[in-house]
Design a protein around this motif. Structure first.
Motif, short mmCIF file in Angstrom:
data_model
loop_
_atom_site.label_atom_id
_atom_site.label_comp_id
_atom_site.label_asym_id
_atom_site.label_seq_id
_atom_site.Cartn_x
_atom_site.Cartn_y
_atom_site.Cartn_z
N HIS A 288 -3.18 -7.45 5.06
CA HIS A 288 -3.79 -6.73 6.57
C HIS A 288 -4.33 -5.99 7.31
O HIS A 288 -4.82 -5.80 8.51
CB HIS A 288 -1.97 -6.03 6.96
N VAL A 289 -5.10 -4.91 6.71
CA VAL A 289 -6.00 -4.08 7.00
C VAL A 289 -6.97 -5.08 7.16
O VAL A 289 -7.81 -4.53 8.13
CB VAL A 289 -6.48 -2.92 6.14
N LEU A 290 -7.60 -5.78 6.53
CA LEU A 290 -8.06 -6.60 6.71
C LEU A 290 -8.22 -7.36 8.04
O LEU A 290 -9.48 -7.58 8.70
CB LEU A 290 -8.60 -8.14 5.65
N LEU B 105 -0.24 4.88 -0.25
CA LEU B 105 -0.90 5.11 0.85
C LEU B 105 0.46 6.06 2.10
O LEU B 105 1.08 5.24 2.35
CB LEU B 105 -1.92 3.96 1.46
N ASP B 106 0.04 7.13 2.69
CA ASP B 106 1.10 7.77 3.22
C ASP B 106 0.34 7.68 4.92
O ASP B 106 -0.96 7.10 5.10
CB ASP B 106 0.98 9.23 3.00
N SER B 107 1.22 8.36 6.09
CA SER B 107 0.72 7.92 7.62
C SER B 107 -0.45 9.15 7.33
O SER B 107 -1.54 8.19 8.50
CB SER B 107 2.30 8.47 8.53
N GLU C 12 -3.07 -0.72 19.85
CA GLU C 12 -2.53 -1.62 20.39
C GLU C 12 -1.58 -2.25 18.75
O GLU C 12 -0.99 -3.11 18.05
CB GLU C 12 -1.74 -2.47 21.42
N LYS C 13 -3.39 -2.30 17.89
CA LYS C 13 -3.31 -3.06 17.00
C LYS C 13 -3.19 -2.02 15.27
O LYS C 13 -3.46 -2.26 14.45
CB LYS C 13 -4.64 -3.44 15.82
N ILE C 14 -2.92 -0.46 15.59
CA ILE C 14 -2.62 0.11 15.26
C ILE C 14 -1.08 0.72 14.83
O ILE C 14 -0.65 0.87 15.43
CB ILE C 14 -2.92 2.12 14.86
N THR C 15 -0.57 -0.42 13.74
CA THR C 15 1.15 -0.42 13.34
C THR C 15 1.32 -0.39 12.44
O THR C 15 0.43 -0.06 11.29
CB THR C 15 1.85 -1.12 13.62
N VAL C 16 2.85 -0.22 11.80
CA VAL C 16 3.28 0.51 10.61
C VAL C 16 2.26 -1.42 9.51
O VAL C 16 2.22 -0.91 8.65
CB VAL C 16 4.69 0.75 10.02
N GLU C 17 2.76 -2.33 10.07
CA GLU C 17 2.53 -3.45 9.14
C GLU C 17 0.53 -3.83 9.70
O GLU C 17 0.49 -3.84 7.93
CB GLU C 17 3.17 -4.14 10.41
N LEU D 257 1.06 -1.73 -0.45
CA LEU D 257 0.05 -0.06 0.01
C LEU D 257 1.26 1.70 -0.29
O LEU D 257 0.51 2.21 -0.86
CB LEU D 257 -0.88 0.23 0.91
N GLY D 258 2.67 0.99 0.94
CA GLY D 258 3.21 2.47 0.64
C GLY D 258 3.33 2.35 -0.49
O GLY D 258 3.55 3.11 -1.06
#
Length: 76
Positions: free
Chosen positions: A70-72, A35-37, A58-63, A30-31
């Motif tokens: 991963h988003v799903l 998709l950026d921060s 705690e589930k909100i990470t770069v990965e 996605l990057g």
């Protein structure tokens, strides 16, 4: 509509480097597709609204935002 289809439809506007007619595989980076921060924050809010969930901090990470797969996982 399946959760995967809903997610892919939701993701497209956030991916400025993805051509409109291009496929969006679940393992796409996605990057690399734009998709950026800052957009990730907007995407997070859109995900919570679309899927009726609250995603814990705690589930909100770069990965977590690295691929559609991963988003799903965030909304399951």
């Amino acid at each position: 509509m399946s959760a995967e289809s809903r997610l892919l439809t939701l993701l497209r506007p956030f991916l400025r480097l993805l051509p409109p007619d291009a496929a969006l595989p679940m393992d796409a980076d996605l990057g690399r597709l734009g998709l950026d921060s800052l957009q990730s924050i907007d995407l997070l809010m859109a995900l919570e609204q679309e899927f009726g969930v609250t995603i814990p901090d705690e589930k909100i990470t770069v990965e977590s935002f690295s691929t559609p797969a991963h988003v799903l996982e965030l909304v399951k």
